[in-house]
Design a protein around this motif. Structure first.
Motif, PDB file in Angstrom:
ATOM      1  N   UNK A   1     -58.628  50.214  38.947  1.00 35.65           N
ATOM      2  CA  UNK A   1     -58.764  51.060  40.135  1.00 35.65           C
ATOM      3  C   UNK A   1     -59.470  52.375  39.835  1.00 35.65           C
ATOM      4  N   UNK A   2     -59.383  52.847  38.606  1.00 40.58           N
ATOM      5  CA  UNK A   2     -60.028  54.120  38.252  1.00 40.58           C
ATOM      6  C   UNK A   2     -61.551  53.995  38.272  1.00 40.58           C
ATOM      7  N   UNK A   3     -62.089  52.759  38.174  1.00 43.23           N
ATOM      8  CA  UNK A   3     -63.533  52.539  38.155  1.00 43.23           C
ATOM      9  C   UNK A   3     -64.153  52.487  39.550  1.00 43.23           C
ATOM     10  N   UNK A   4     -63.309  52.429  40.590  1.00 44.72           N
ATOM     11  CA  UNK A   4     -63.826  52.280  41.952  1.00 44.72           C
ATOM     12  C   UNK A   4     -64.481  53.559  42.449  1.00 44.72           C
ATOM     13  N   UNK A   5     -65.580  53.382  43.173  1.00 45.96           N
ATOM     14  CA  UNK A   5     -66.289  54.487  43.817  1.00 45.96           C
ATOM     15  C   UNK A   5     -65.985  54.437  45.313  1.00 45.96           C
ATOM     16  N   UNK A   6     -66.171  55.543  46.034  1.00 43.98           N
ATOM     17  CA  UNK A   6     -65.866  55.545  47.475  1.00 43.98           C
ATOM     18  C   UNK A   6     -66.665  54.495  48.263  1.00 43.98           C
ATOM     19  N   UNK A   7     -67.901  54.234  47.850  1.00 45.05           N
ATOM     20  CA  UNK A   7     -68.726  53.249  48.559  1.00 45.05           C
ATOM     21  C   UNK A   7     -68.612  51.854  47.973  1.00 45.05           C
ATOM     22  N   UNK A   8     -67.772  51.654  46.984  1.00 47.13           N
ATOM     23  CA  UNK A   8     -67.589  50.355  46.355  1.00 47.13           C
ATOM     24  C   UNK A   8     -68.430  50.225  45.094  1.00 47.13           C
ATOM     25  N   UNK A   9     -68.183  49.184  44.327  1.00 41.99           N
ATOM     26  CA  UNK A   9     -68.932  48.944  43.091  1.00 41.99           C
ATOM     27  C   UNK A   9     -69.254  47.462  42.958  1.00 41.99           C
ATOM     28  N   UNK A  10     -70.310  47.170  42.208  1.00 43.30           N
ATOM     29  CA  UNK A  10     -70.655  45.802  41.850  1.00 43.30           C
ATOM     30  C   UNK A  10     -70.108  45.523  40.460  1.00 43.30           C
ATOM     31  N   UNK A  11     -69.502  44.358  40.302  1.00 44.00           N
ATOM     32  CA  UNK A  11     -68.928  43.961  39.021  1.00 44.00           C
ATOM     33  C   UNK A  11     -69.441  42.564  38.690  1.00 44.00           C
ATOM     34  N   UNK A  12     -69.924  42.404  37.459  1.00 47.26           N
ATOM     35  CA  UNK A  12     -70.322  41.085  36.962  1.00 47.26           C
ATOM     36  C   UNK A  12     -69.649  40.870  35.621  1.00 47.26           C
ATOM     37  N   UNK A  13     -69.326  39.617  35.334  1.00 42.62           N
ATOM     38  CA  UNK A  13     -68.734  39.337  34.043  1.00 42.62           C
ATOM     39  C   UNK A  13     -68.204  37.918  33.959  1.00 42.62           C
ATOM     40  N   UNK A  14     -67.407  37.702  32.921  1.00 50.70           N
ATOM     41  CA  UNK A  14     -66.769  36.396  32.722  1.00 50.70           C
ATOM     42  C   UNK A  14     -65.309  36.617  32.355  1.00 50.70           C
ATOM     43  N   UNK A  15     -64.533  35.604  32.609  1.00 50.13           N
ATOM     44  CA  UNK A  15     -63.132  35.602  32.221  1.00 50.13           C
ATOM     45  C   UNK A  15     -62.824  34.227  31.629  1.00 50.13           C
ATOM     46  N   UNK A  16     -61.936  34.139  30.659  1.00 48.28           N
ATOM     47  CA  UNK A  16     -61.660  32.843  30.024  1.00 48.28           C
ATOM     48  C   UNK A  16     -61.134  31.806  31.009  1.00 48.28           C
ATOM     49  N   UNK A  17     -61.675  30.613  30.919  1.00 52.81           N
ATOM     50  CA  UNK A  17     -61.247  29.532  31.805  1.00 52.81           C
ATOM     51  C   UNK A  17     -59.807  29.112  31.565  1.00 52.81           C
ATOM     52  N   UNK A  18     -59.311  29.281  30.333  1.00 56.39           N
ATOM     53  CA  UNK A  18     -57.937  28.900  30.017  1.00 56.39           C
ATOM     54  C   UNK A  18     -56.931  29.695  30.843  1.00 56.39           C
ATOM     55  N   UNK A  19     -57.300  30.902  31.245  1.00 58.56           N
ATOM     56  CA  UNK A  19     -56.371  31.745  31.992  1.00 58.56           C
ATOM     57  C   UNK A  19     -56.079  31.188  33.387  1.00 58.56           C
ATOM     58  N   UNK A  20     -56.894  30.235  33.862  1.00 58.66           N
ATOM     59  CA  UNK A  20     -56.692  29.679  35.195  1.00 58.66           C
ATOM     60  C   UNK A  20     -55.736  28.492  35.206  1.00 58.66           C
ATOM     61  N   UNK A  21     -55.412  27.936  34.036  1.00 53.01           N
ATOM     62  CA  UNK A  21     -54.477  26.811  33.919  1.00 53.01           C
ATOM     63  C   UNK A  21     -54.857  25.667  34.865  1.00 53.01           C
TER      64      UNK A  21
END
Length: 151
Positions: A5-25
């Motif tokens: 939440x500390x990374x959010x800007x008043x007009x919103x932000x764009x985020x790109x990335x990956x997360x491990x597939x194992x975390x989705x079970x």
């Protein structure tokens, strides 16, 4: 997958990335494997809620319903959208359940390795995609005794 939440800007932000597939079970819902999940999001705070829109993509392994071989299929949700409450006294919002749901909802109903998959031989169990089978269909003689009746 957490959004800080500390990374959010008043007009919103764009985020790109990956997360491990194992975390989705996804193994518990029929998948044999899952690559890292890539995402592209636009995140915006709206009062006490977080609006997240974008796309989600992962390569998911399945077992073919016809021939039982394992294969990989790309699962993609291009219209990912979630409005989630921001928990009190929290520094981040966890989107892992929402990512999992988006991927599962895009699973094929009957995963096939190919549209023209020939499946398995009902007699010997040979994979008909690899080799032709020499088995002959069984003779259906369930009404044979009635043919012997003389009326």
């Amino acid at each position: 997958m957490n959004i800080e939440l500390k990374d959010l800007l008043p007009d919103g932000i764009n985020i790109e990335g990956t997360t491990p597939g194992e975390s989705l079970d996804l193994g518990s819902v029929g998948a044999t494997s899952c690559s890292d999940v890539s995402y592209t999001f636009f995140v915006q705070e709206m009062d006490d809620e977080l609006l997240v829109t974008g796309s989600v993509r992962a390569d998911v392994g399945f077992g073919c319903v016809r021939c039982l071989t394992n294969f990989i299929k790309t699962i993609e949700e291009r219209r990912f959208s979630v409005l989630t409450p921001i928990p009190e006294d929290s520094d981040a919002v966890d989107l892992t359940p929402d990512l999992r749901e988006a991927i599962i909802l895009n699973f094929p109903s009957y995963p096939k390795c190919a549209e023209d998959c020939a499946g398995l031989c009902a007699q010997c169990g040979k994979n008909l995609n690899a080799n032709a089978c020499t088995c002959h269909p069984p003779v259906d003689n369930q009404w044979g005794d009635l043919d012997k009746l003389s009326i």
